[in-house]
Design an enzyme around this catalytic site. Structure first.
Site, PDB file in Angstrom:
ATOM      1  N   HIS A  37       0.845  -1.204   0.000  1.00 31.78           N
ATOM      2  CA  HIS A  37       0.000   0.000   0.000  1.00 31.78           C
ATOM      3  C   HIS A  37       0.879   1.254   0.000  1.00 31.78           C
ATOM      4  O   HIS A  37       0.610   2.213  -0.729  1.00 31.78           O
ATOM      5  CB  HIS A  37      -0.883   0.051   1.260  1.00 31.78           C
ATOM      6  N   GLN A 150      -0.925  -3.777  -9.145  1.00 26.85           N
ATOM      7  CA  GLN A 150      -0.984  -4.891 -10.108  1.00 26.85           C
ATOM      8  C   GLN A 150      -1.284  -6.216  -9.415  1.00 26.85           C
ATOM      9  O   GLN A 150      -1.765  -7.162 -10.029  1.00 26.85           O
ATOM     10  CB  GLN A 150       0.335  -5.000 -10.879  1.00 26.85           C
TER      11      GLN A 150
HETATM   12  P1  AMP Z   1      -6.534  -3.603  -0.473  1.00 26.67           P
HETATM   13  O1  AMP Z   1      -6.333  -2.889   0.830  1.00 26.67           O
HETATM   14  O2  AMP Z   1      -6.151  -5.027  -0.442  1.00 26.67           O
HETATM   15  O3  AMP Z   1      -7.900  -3.342  -1.063  1.00 26.67           O
HETATM   16  O4  AMP Z   1      -5.501  -2.932  -1.491  1.00 26.67           O
HETATM   17  C1  AMP Z   1      -5.516  -1.564  -1.757  1.00 26.67           C
HETATM   18  C2  AMP Z   1      -4.638  -1.298  -2.960  1.00 26.67           C
HETATM   19  O5  AMP Z   1      -3.306  -1.715  -2.690  1.00 26.67           O
HETATM   20  C3  AMP Z   1      -5.100  -2.075  -4.201  1.00 26.67           C
HETATM   21  O6  AMP Z   1      -4.954  -1.252  -5.343  1.00 26.67           O
HETATM   22  C4  AMP Z   1      -4.130  -3.232  -4.221  1.00 26.67           C
HETATM   23  O7  AMP Z   1      -3.926  -3.779  -5.509  1.00 26.67           O
HETATM   24  C5  AMP Z   1      -2.857  -2.574  -3.721  1.00 26.67           C
HETATM   25  N1  AMP Z   1      -1.946  -3.598  -3.204  1.00 26.67           N
HETATM   26  C6  AMP Z   1      -2.253  -4.619  -2.357  1.00 26.67           C
HETATM   27  N2  AMP Z   1      -1.175  -5.405  -2.158  1.00 26.67           N
HETATM   28  C7  AMP Z   1      -0.164  -4.867  -2.883  1.00 26.67           C
HETATM   29  C8  AMP Z   1       1.205  -5.222  -3.094  1.00 26.67           C
HETATM   30  N3  AMP Z   1       1.746  -6.297  -2.530  1.00 26.67           N
HETATM   31  N4  AMP Z   1       1.952  -4.445  -3.914  1.00 26.67           N
HETATM   32  C9  AMP Z   1       1.406  -3.343  -4.526  1.00 26.67           C
HETATM   33  N5  AMP Z   1       0.121  -2.965  -4.352  1.00 26.67           N
HETATM   34  C10 AMP Z   1      -0.657  -3.708  -3.557  1.00 26.67           C
END
Ligand code: AMP
Length: 281
Positions: A37, A150
């Site tokens: 994030h 991604q």
């Molecule tokens: P989430 O809190 O899981 O809904 O994720 C929020 C944002 O962070 C989304 O756009 C995810 O794709 C991105 N995200 C989650 N994990 C990763 C990661 N390991 N690397 C890069 N971006 C991420």
């Protein structure tokens, strides 16, 4: 960092900033933040945006009640990480602030084919919920740039499709997947892995790497079977190991180096469901 809980308050703040000439960069999240994030926030900062991060665990995108109820929450730690990353604004709305009239009368977006494969099949209704929450958040924040990971490949495609349906001028910036040392894609759900489960979780990434390694002279069918057997032997419950056209997500039976390809994987370790993907060429 300024924290807003109310829609009217954040909208007023953003309006003032935009009137001053600021470009707004938006990073929607469900909290339980990790370096993945934070990489999105850093990217937005590098591009000189006023960065707005939201934390909202959206109930309508969970098809599994237990997954929702056990979704990790760590708001104090999240705030400390956001301040460290120099995030400008945190938006933490309640469910009633997000959906004041419930969700039944909200527009339901249709993502066609994208809803019928991979995550769409495994998590019925998930992308409808994603479409609903992202449309609502974009309506509130109205950013110039939207930063997405991604890591959630199909979600990026769904949100790209949503922006088209909305005729939006918001630019989506897709950021690379941040990984732990063993390759495991960072994820809030990783926190729920036990130590022995965590010790083997890096295998998902190793499978993607071996799929990539065979792309020029191997058979996808064979390497897929090897991965399935390996994961099964280690106690994973594999939902899919798939090869797809990276631009359309059309599923491919075999490698085709004339197309841009992505390998995608979803598997459960115990009750924890993990997903990952790798662009092959
Ligand atoms: P989430 O809190 O899981 O809904 O994720 C929020 C944002 O962070 C989304 O756009 C995810 O794709 C991105 N995200 C989650 N994990 C990763 C990661 N390991 N690397 C890069 N971006 C991420």
């Amino acid at each position: 960092m300024i924290i807003f809980k109310k829609v009217v308050d954040i909208q007023q703040y953003i309006k003032n900033k935009v009137d001053e000439g600021a470009q707004i960069g938006f990073v929607p999240t469900m909290g339980a933040l990790h370096e993945g994030h934070i990489s999105l926030i850093c990217k937005a900062k590098q591009e000189a945006r006023v960065v707005v991060t939201s934390i909202f665990v959206n109930p309508t995108q969970f098809n599994d009640k237990e997954d929702f109820e056990k979704y990790p929450v760590s708001i104090e730690q999240d705030m400390a990480m956001l301040i460290d990353a120099d995030c400008d604004v945190l938006f933490i709305p309640s469910v009633s602030e997000m959906y004041p009239n419930g969700t039944d009368n909200m527009p339901a977006y249709d993502f066609g084919y994208l809803e019928t494969v991979l995550e769409g099949t495994q998590r019925p209704g998930h992308f409808k919920g994603v479409g609903q929450v992202v449309a609502r958040l974009l309506d509130i924040v109205n950013p110039h740039y939207l930063y997405m990971g991604q890591k959630d490949y199909q979600q990026c495609m769904v949100v790209g499709n949503l922006l088209k349906q909305l005729n939006s001028s918001i630019r989506m910036v897709i950021c690379p997947t941040e990984r732990d040392d063993d390759g495991l894609a960072m994820s809030s759900r990783n926190r729920r892995l036990t130590e022995p489960q965590r010790a083997i979780a890096g295998l998902l990434y190793q499978c993607l790497v071996s799929i990539q390694a065979k792309k020029d002279d191997g058979s996808f069918d064979i390497v897929k079977k090897e991965c399935e057997d390996l994961l099964k032997a280690k106690g994973f419950n594999t939902e899919y190991i798939s090869l797809a056209d990276a631009e359309t997500l059309e599923l491919l039976n075999e490698y085709n180096n004339n197309r841009k390809m992505v390998a995608l994987i979803a598997a459960k370790i115990g009750v924890i469901r993990l997903i990952d993907n790798l662009l092959l060429n």
